[in-house]
Design an enzyme around this catalytic site. Sequence first.
Site, short mmCIF file in Angstrom:
data_model
loop_
_atom_site.label_atom_id
_atom_site.label_comp_id
_atom_site.label_asym_id
_atom_site.label_seq_id
_atom_site.Cartn_x
_atom_site.Cartn_y
_atom_site.Cartn_z
CE LYS A 182 -4.23 2.01 1.20
NZ LYS A 182 -4.49 2.76 2.43
CG ASN A 193 -6.25 9.82 -6.64
OD1 ASN A 193 -5.88 10.83 -6.04
ND2 ASN A 193 -6.73 8.76 -6.01
#
Length: 327
Positions: free
Chosen positions: A196, A214
């Site tokens: 992650k 994003n």
Amino acid sequence: MADAQHRVKSGNGNGLVAILGAGSLGRLWGALLPMGTTAFIPRRHAPDEYEPDLTYRFQDGHGHYYPITVPSLDWSTQSPDTLIVTTKAGDTLGALETTLPNLKPTVPVVLFQNGMGSQQAVAERWPNRPIMAASTTEGANRPDSQTTVHAGQGETWIGALTHSASPLITNVVNQLEASGLVIHEEPDILTRLWGKLIINAGINPYTAILDCANGDILDAPLFRDTIRQLCLELADVMHHEGLSSRSPEDMESQIEAVARKTAKNTSSMCSDVRRGKPTEIDYINGYIVSRAGAHNLAVPVNQMLTEQVKLRTDTQQEPQPDTPGAT
Ligand code: KPL
């Protein structure tokens, strides 16, 4: 209806889950765990100060809204069976310093922080407590102070950080599964957290510096010119940490795939910068810089991104209105 569902599920002998940290992720757990089995840890300034129940509107994954009320934990009459910690990485140690003296030493503590470093600090500070770390891809945000949205269905992995946590993992997973979320036991939680970390290191600082969603980083020269070098640095640090990593090319494709999949999301770091709040950069790219330092490695891209994000927060004048962020 979630409320009715909660009532049916309550009183199932599931034990009390205390939640420390009433941000998006803490409120997601508060909304999804059975009613009567959760309580928020009050952030009192004085021991006898009254803390009201936490009430908010919850939008589930299907777009339905429900009113949620989670009581404040009363330490004088209640004793949690599990503590889940959903504070920001930088607030975690301080919040636990005031909370853990009240909690039985055998109660599992599950850390949900982004990035790396804060979990290790907690495990080192309380090595004899059952400390676990969780890595989650559940998405939650708060478009306004009264509303919490379950923005993306994901999965959660939980693993032991201290010796005494290992035998308790199955129980904790079973207990949290009452939320209806998908939860797995993770025997190698460090590798999972690094997985992650790679995604966050390759998306969050770019969105914060470029002040964009994003997906918009993908065509930006800053991203295009540095992402390969960033991935080379991540692979190098992971190798020196004794972890097996994917190739830099694979990391880059994975970062781009997540940026594409979450194209419209405002990352947690971009959201923090916009709101004039401290970011988690020290636990993401800053953590890479510090581990690189320990191995005498140069990581110029991680260094540059860390400095640029800090510059954005240091020079931030006027906080902008709340924007939806990820966990
Ligand atoms: O986890 C995230 C975050 O914003 O912190 C990503 C994966 C970048 C999604 O927004």
